[in-house]
Design a protein around this motif. Structure first.
Motif, PDB file in Angstrom:
ATOM      1  N   LEU A 183      -3.027  15.551  -1.012  1.00  0.00           N
ATOM      2  CA  LEU A 183      -4.767  15.685  -1.936  1.00  0.00           C
ATOM      3  C   LEU A 183      -4.421  17.773  -1.902  1.00  0.00           C
ATOM      4  O   LEU A 183      -4.908  18.198  -1.273  1.00  0.00           O
ATOM      5  N   HIS A 184      -3.453  18.387  -2.822  1.00  0.00           N
ATOM      6  CA  HIS A 184      -3.369  19.681  -2.725  1.00  0.00           C
ATOM      7  C   HIS A 184      -3.574  20.188  -4.068  1.00  0.00           C
ATOM      8  O   HIS A 184      -3.012  19.847  -4.917  1.00  0.00           O
ATOM      9  N   ASN A 185      -3.204  21.754  -4.244  1.00  0.00           N
ATOM     10  CA  ASN A 185      -3.367  21.890  -5.528  1.00  0.00           C
ATOM     11  C   ASN A 185      -2.941  23.034  -5.037  1.00  0.00           C
ATOM     12  O   ASN A 185      -1.418  22.842  -3.990  1.00  0.00           O
ATOM     13  N   ASP A 186      -1.898  23.976  -6.296  1.00  0.00           N
ATOM     14  CA  ASP A 186       0.075  24.605  -6.522  1.00  0.00           C
ATOM     15  C   ASP A 186      -0.192  25.434  -5.700  1.00  0.00           C
ATOM     16  O   ASP A 186       0.949  25.761  -5.449  1.00  0.00           O
ATOM     17  N   LEU A 187      -1.036  25.819  -4.832  1.00  0.00           N
ATOM     18  CA  LEU A 187      -0.738  27.302  -4.230  1.00  0.00           C
ATOM     19  C   LEU A 187      -0.858  26.197  -3.051  1.00  0.00           C
ATOM     20  O   LEU A 187       0.386  27.042  -1.468  1.00  0.00           O
ATOM     21  N   LEU A 221       0.765  -1.531   0.347  1.00  0.00           N
ATOM     22  CA  LEU A 221       0.205  -0.006   0.282  1.00  0.00           C
ATOM     23  C   LEU A 221       1.084   1.234  -0.101  1.00  0.00           C
ATOM     24  O   LEU A 221       0.256   2.496  -0.313  1.00  0.00           O
ATOM     25  N   TYR A 222       2.469   1.446   0.727  1.00  0.00           N
ATOM     26  CA  TYR A 222       2.754   2.567   0.217  1.00  0.00           C
ATOM     27  C   TYR A 222       3.253   2.831  -0.768  1.00  0.00           C
ATOM     28  O   TYR A 222       3.959   3.549  -1.263  1.00  0.00           O
ATOM     29  N   LEU A 223       4.325   1.412  -1.417  1.00  0.00           N
ATOM     30  CA  LEU A 223       4.758   2.037  -2.947  1.00  0.00           C
ATOM     31  C   LEU A 223       3.066   1.900  -3.737  1.00  0.00           C
ATOM     32  O   LEU A 223       3.600   3.343  -4.749  1.00  0.00           O
ATOM     33  N   LEU A 224       3.131   1.160  -3.351  1.00  0.00           N
ATOM     34  CA  LEU A 224       0.768   2.228  -4.387  1.00  0.00           C
ATOM     35  C   LEU A 224       0.548   3.257  -4.212  1.00  0.00           C
ATOM     36  O   LEU A 224       0.341   4.186  -5.087  1.00  0.00           O
ATOM     37  N   THR A 225       0.705   3.924  -3.238  1.00  0.00           N
ATOM     38  CA  THR A 225       0.415   5.276  -3.025  1.00  0.00           C
ATOM     39  C   THR A 225       1.386   6.347  -3.033  1.00  0.00           C
ATOM     40  O   THR A 225       1.298   7.795  -2.460  1.00  0.00           O
ATOM     41  N   TYR A 226       2.132   5.869  -3.300  1.00  0.00           N
ATOM     42  CA  TYR A 226       3.628   6.268  -2.707  1.00  0.00           C
ATOM     43  C   TYR A 226       3.910   8.489  -3.765  1.00  0.00           C
ATOM     44  O   TYR A 226       4.091   9.048  -3.848  1.00  0.00           O
ATOM     45  N   GLU A 227       2.874   7.344  -4.938  1.00  0.00           N
ATOM     46  CA  GLU A 227       2.641   9.121  -5.930  1.00  0.00           C
ATOM     47  C   GLU A 227       1.791   9.756  -6.096  1.00  0.00           C
ATOM     48  O   GLU A 227       1.002  10.646  -6.779  1.00  0.00           O
ATOM     49  N   ILE A 228       0.716   9.493  -4.989  1.00  0.00           N
ATOM     50  CA  ILE A 228      -0.386  10.197  -5.110  1.00  0.00           C
ATOM     51  C   ILE A 228      -0.247  11.305  -4.822  1.00  0.00           C
ATOM     52  O   ILE A 228      -1.487  12.706  -5.283  1.00  0.00           O
ATOM     53  N   GLU A 229       0.457  12.233  -3.948  1.00  0.00           N
ATOM     54  CA  GLU A 229       0.793  14.203  -4.046  1.00  0.00           C
ATOM     55  C   GLU A 229       1.163  14.563  -5.643  1.00  0.00           C
ATOM     56  O   GLU A 229       0.808  15.750  -5.850  1.00  0.00           O
ATOM     57  N   VAL A 242      -2.183   4.349 -12.596  1.00  0.00           N
ATOM     58  CA  VAL A 242      -3.244   5.140 -12.645  1.00  0.00           C
ATOM     59  C   VAL A 242      -3.903   6.534 -12.122  1.00  0.00           C
ATOM     60  O   VAL A 242      -3.029   6.700 -11.411  1.00  0.00           O
ATOM     61  N   GLU A 243      -3.829   7.965 -12.663  1.00  0.00           N
ATOM     62  CA  GLU A 243      -4.396   9.146 -12.564  1.00  0.00           C
ATOM     63  C   GLU A 243      -5.761   9.452 -12.232  1.00  0.00           C
ATOM     64  O   GLU A 243      -6.738   9.324 -12.610  1.00  0.00           O
ATOM     65  N   LEU A 244      -5.182   9.880 -10.594  1.00  0.00           N
ATOM     66  CA  LEU A 244      -5.991  10.519 -10.125  1.00  0.00           C
ATOM     67  C   LEU A 244      -6.783  11.661 -10.819  1.00  0.00           C
ATOM     68  O   LEU A 244      -5.939  12.638 -11.677  1.00  0.00           O
ATOM     69  N   PRO A 245      -8.298  12.019 -10.630  1.00  0.00           N
ATOM     70  CA  PRO A 245      -8.335  13.230 -11.836  1.00  0.00           C
ATOM     71  C   PRO A 245      -7.918  14.870 -10.696  1.00  0.00           C
ATOM     72  O   PRO A 245      -8.071  14.663  -9.397  1.00  0.00           O
ATOM     73  N   ASP A 246      -8.011  15.187 -11.845  1.00  0.00           N
ATOM     74  CA  ASP A 246      -7.815  17.241 -10.899  1.00  0.00           C
ATOM     75  C   ASP A 246      -8.849  17.291  -9.825  1.00  0.00           C
ATOM     76  O   ASP A 246      -8.606  18.210  -9.098  1.00  0.00           O
ATOM     77  N   SER A 247     -10.122  17.190 -10.119  1.00  0.00           N
ATOM     78  CA  SER A 247     -11.363  17.216  -9.168  1.00  0.00           C
ATOM     79  C   SER A 247     -10.396  17.182  -7.723  1.00  0.00           C
ATOM     80  O   SER A 247     -10.837  17.570  -6.720  1.00  0.00           O
ATOM     81  N   TRP A 248      -9.954  15.726  -7.232  1.00  0.00           N
ATOM     82  CA  TRP A 248      -9.498  15.730  -6.136  1.00  0.00           C
ATOM     83  C   TRP A 248      -8.011  16.743  -4.879  1.00  0.00           C
ATOM     84  O   TRP A 248      -7.952  16.635  -3.830  1.00  0.00           O
ATOM     85  N   TYR A 249      -7.828  17.739  -6.272  1.00  0.00           N
ATOM     86  CA  TYR A 249      -6.473  17.793  -6.221  1.00  0.00           C
ATOM     87  C   TYR A 249      -7.223  19.300  -5.982  1.00  0.00           C
ATOM     88  O   TYR A 249      -6.314  20.509  -5.694  1.00  0.00           O
ATOM     89  N   GLN A 250      -8.322  19.914  -5.623  1.00  0.00           N
ATOM     90  CA  GLN A 250      -8.815  21.643  -5.629  1.00  0.00           C
ATOM     91  C   GLN A 250      -8.528  22.336  -4.149  1.00  0.00           C
ATOM     92  O   GLN A 250      -8.999  23.640  -4.515  1.00  0.00           O
TER      93      GLN A 250
END
Length: 251
Positions: A175-179, A141-149, A158-166
């Motif tokens: 999960l956060h935006n560029d700000l 699970l650690y390896l699978l979620t390592y790139e979640i940010e 698997v690419e997560l939807p941009d709406s999750w990062y608003q």
């Protein structure tokens, strides 16, 4: 730890070494922020490559020690309170004196506090699950979620939807935006799985089945730092800032 249990000095020493590496790493950032020397940022960025290894060791050891604690959830609450103090000081107090860019909204203490509380609640289940299966699942699970940010899971398959990062209120989960910015940032995912991995293999520490060499003390200094890692972490940044400010007076 209960007084009757053998002290695992190697865990203290590794944790102490990891904390000292973190202090050295942060020192170069302060060289750039306070002394305004660009080479400080350069060295800091280069050391970011090895930083995850030190923190992984620190978090795994913290997870192992959660099996030895009398009340992991209570310790987690204490750590989370300390984390809240750090957030208040870096985001409210320090900017009043002209120190900006050092705000910590969800750093290592925030993450550890949450991990301790969750592990404390789940401890009855953790003790019943086969440690090999539990540790293996957590590692995966650690390896699978390592790139979640970075908007990915499953090894970037698997690419997560941009709406999750608003919305930045989800920053504790990666999960956060560029700000969003936090000078020290350790999201719950994937690091909670590293902590739980330590909790499962902590079975060896509970049963005192670790290699004998791990119970032998090699460095009193590293062992002391490791045993007091929370207070070292809380004190290191104000001390480094004070030293850098003193140096700046003679530049």
């Amino acid at each position: 730890m209960p007084e009757s249990r053998k002290r695992i000095h190697m865990l203290d020493e590794i944790r102490g070494f990891a904390i000292l590496c973190m202090i050295v790493h942060h020192s170069f950032l302060d060289v750039g922020d306070v002394l305004e020397l660009s080479w400080g940022y350069t060295v800091f960025d280069k050391l970011c490559i090895v930083q995850p290894f030190f923190w992984a060791a620190f978090i795994v050891i913290s997870g192992m020690c959660s099996r030895l604690s009398r009340n992991t959830a209570k310790r987690g609450i204490i750590v989370l309170i300390c984390a809240g103090i750090i957030t208040f000081v870096t985001s409210v107090i320090m900017p009043l004196f002209g120190f900006v860019g050092a705000e910590i909204y969800f750093g290592i203490l925030h993450c550890l506090g949450i991990c301790m509380i969750v592990t404390g609640i789940l401890m009855p289940i953790i003790k019943k699950v086969n440690y090999k299966i539990g540790a293996a699942v957590c590692a995966v699970l650690y390896l699978l979620t390592y790139e979640i940010e970075n908007h990915y899971i499953l090894f970037k398959l698997v690419e997560l939807p941009d709406s999750w990062y608003q919305f930045n209120f989800l920053a504790p989960f990666g999960l956060h935006n560029d700000l969003f910015y936090s000078a020290d940032y350790f999201p719950i995912f994937p690091w909670i799985f590293m902590f739980l991995f330590g909790a499962f293999i902590g079975k060896f520490a509970v049963e005192e089945n670790l290699p004998e060499v791990m119970y032998q003390q090699r460095s009193k200094f590293l062992s002391l730092v490791g045993r007091n890692s929370l207070w070292v972490y809380l004190a290191h940044q104000p001390i480094i800032y004070a030293v850098m400010m003193f140096i700046s007076l003679f530049r």
